[in-house]
Design an enzyme around this catalytic site. Structure first.
Site, PDB file in Angstrom:
ATOM      1  N   GLY A  37       0.823  -1.199   0.000  1.00 47.06           N
ATOM      2  CA  GLY A  37       0.000   0.000   0.000  1.00 47.06           C
ATOM      3  C   GLY A  37       0.860   1.252   0.000  1.00 47.06           C
ATOM      4  O   GLY A  37       2.082   1.181   0.245  1.00 47.06           O
ATOM      5  N   ASN A  38       0.254   2.382  -0.268  1.00 48.54           N
ATOM      6  CA  ASN A  38       0.982   3.645  -0.309  1.00 48.54           C
ATOM      7  C   ASN A  38       0.020   4.813  -0.169  1.00 48.54           C
ATOM      8  O   ASN A  38      -1.172   4.690  -0.475  1.00 48.54           O
ATOM      9  CB  ASN A  38       1.814   3.778  -1.592  1.00 48.54           C
ATOM     10  N   GLY A  53       8.581  -0.058   0.305  1.00 46.65           N
ATOM     11  CA  GLY A  53       8.989  -1.163   1.159  1.00 46.65           C
ATOM     12  C   GLY A  53       9.436  -0.813   2.561  1.00 46.65           C
ATOM     13  O   GLY A  53      10.313  -1.482   3.118  1.00 46.65           O
ATOM     14  N   SER A  82       6.740   2.374  -5.281  1.00 47.94           N
ATOM     15  CA  SER A  82       6.801   1.887  -6.659  1.00 47.94           C
ATOM     16  C   SER A  82       5.547   2.256  -7.444  1.00 47.94           C
ATOM     17  O   SER A  82       5.541   2.223  -8.674  1.00 47.94           O
ATOM     18  CB  SER A  82       6.993   0.365  -6.675  1.00 47.94           C
ATOM     19  N   GLU A  83       4.469   2.609  -6.731  1.00 49.08           N
ATOM     20  CA  GLU A  83       3.237   3.018  -7.404  1.00 49.08           C
ATOM     21  C   GLU A  83       3.170   4.529  -7.633  1.00 49.08           C
ATOM     22  O   GLU A  83       2.093   5.069  -7.884  1.00 49.08           O
ATOM     23  CB  GLU A  83       2.013   2.570  -6.593  1.00 49.08           C
ATOM     24  N   HIS A 102      -3.772   4.031  -1.362  1.00 52.34           N
ATOM     25  CA  HIS A 102      -3.846   2.740  -2.050  1.00 52.34           C
ATOM     26  C   HIS A 102      -3.653   1.633  -1.022  1.00 52.34           C
ATOM     27  O   HIS A 102      -2.645   1.612  -0.300  1.00 52.34           O
ATOM     28  CB  HIS A 102      -2.776   2.661  -3.131  1.00 52.34           C
ATOM     29  N   HIS A 104      -4.840  -2.762   0.201  1.00 52.32           N
ATOM     30  CA  HIS A 104      -5.154  -4.109  -0.280  1.00 52.32           C
ATOM     31  C   HIS A 104      -6.158  -4.786   0.660  1.00 52.32           C
ATOM     32  O   HIS A 104      -5.870  -5.844   1.229  1.00 52.32           O
ATOM     33  CB  HIS A 104      -3.883  -4.954  -0.362  1.00 52.32           C
TER      34      HIS A 104
END
Length: 222
Positions: A37-38, A53, A82-83, A102, A104
């Site tokens: 997530g981010n 990470g 990374s997103e 974001h 999950h």
């Protein structure tokens, strides 16, 4: 010819602290596991975003990365999420959005692997998120393709389900994006459980439209 004055970047610790606060809320609510997530916030021409990470419970303001609208790093020792392309694409296409979360979550992810959309089934979801909630086309995580697919299915809504991946919620601020995340996950759970019983009642489209407009124009607090 006069030289154009270049704005000097000044790191805002309050923004970084708010991102950390909501990162921990996301973790406490079980909306993601580990370092997945981010979260980001747009402040003028800059984007504050969680690093790639890095455990949420270890975050401090110095760990938050800042990039410009093109993704060039202007602050931080760690690599951005990374997103990042997803966040940049959303901000580029949605002037009203200043925060992206974001995650999950379990039920939202189930929706992402089994359905194409959630129809207007409950009033709060329609008001806060949108009339019909869509699942975007699949693309590899961290790619521009995923970013473009997500924005296409997001449209003017406040959430989108990423195919075989998870959930993205947006808002004018982190609080609105976080509430949208919670409501999207609740709505996904309601719909999945309702489908097991059958005979799912859907709100009339004209009523859904009125509810959504009411929220956008008068209901939510600025």
């Amino acid at each position: 010819m006069a030289k154009r004055k270049v704005e000097k970047f000044s790191f805002d610790y309050d923004i970084a602290a708010s991102i950390i606060d909501y990162a921990r809320k996301v973790s406490e609510e079980g909306l993601t596991k580990g370092t997945w997530g981010n979260i980001s916030v747009r402040d003028g021409g800059y984007i504050y975003i969680t690093p790639s990470g890095f455990p949420y419970d270890k975050l401090t303001p110095k760990h938050i990365t800042v990039v410009d609208s093109k993704g060039n790093k202007v602050y931080g020792e760690l690599a951005p999420s990374s997103e990042l392309p997803l966040h940049i694409e959303i901000y580029d296409k949605r002037a009203d959005v200043h925060a992206v979360i974001h995650t999950h979550p379990i039920y939202s992810t189930i929706v992402s692997i089994t359905l194409q959309e959630i129809p207007p089934i409950v009033e709060d979801a329609v008001m806060i998120l949108g009339e019909r909630l869509f699942v975007s086309e699949y693309a590899l995580p961290g790619t521009k393709e995923l970013a473009k697919n997500a924005v296409k299915s997001l449209g003017d809504n406040h959430c989108v389900f990423l195919k075989n991946h998870g959930l993205v919620a947006v808002g004018e601020n982190l609080h609105e994006a976080f509430v949208a995340t919670l409501v999207a996950e609740k709505t996904a759970q309601i719909y999945i459980e309702a489908l097991k019983i059958g005979n799912v009642s859907v709100l009339p489209s004209e009523h859904a439209r009125v509810l959504r407009e009411k929220y956008l124009k008068s209901y939510r607090q600025k």
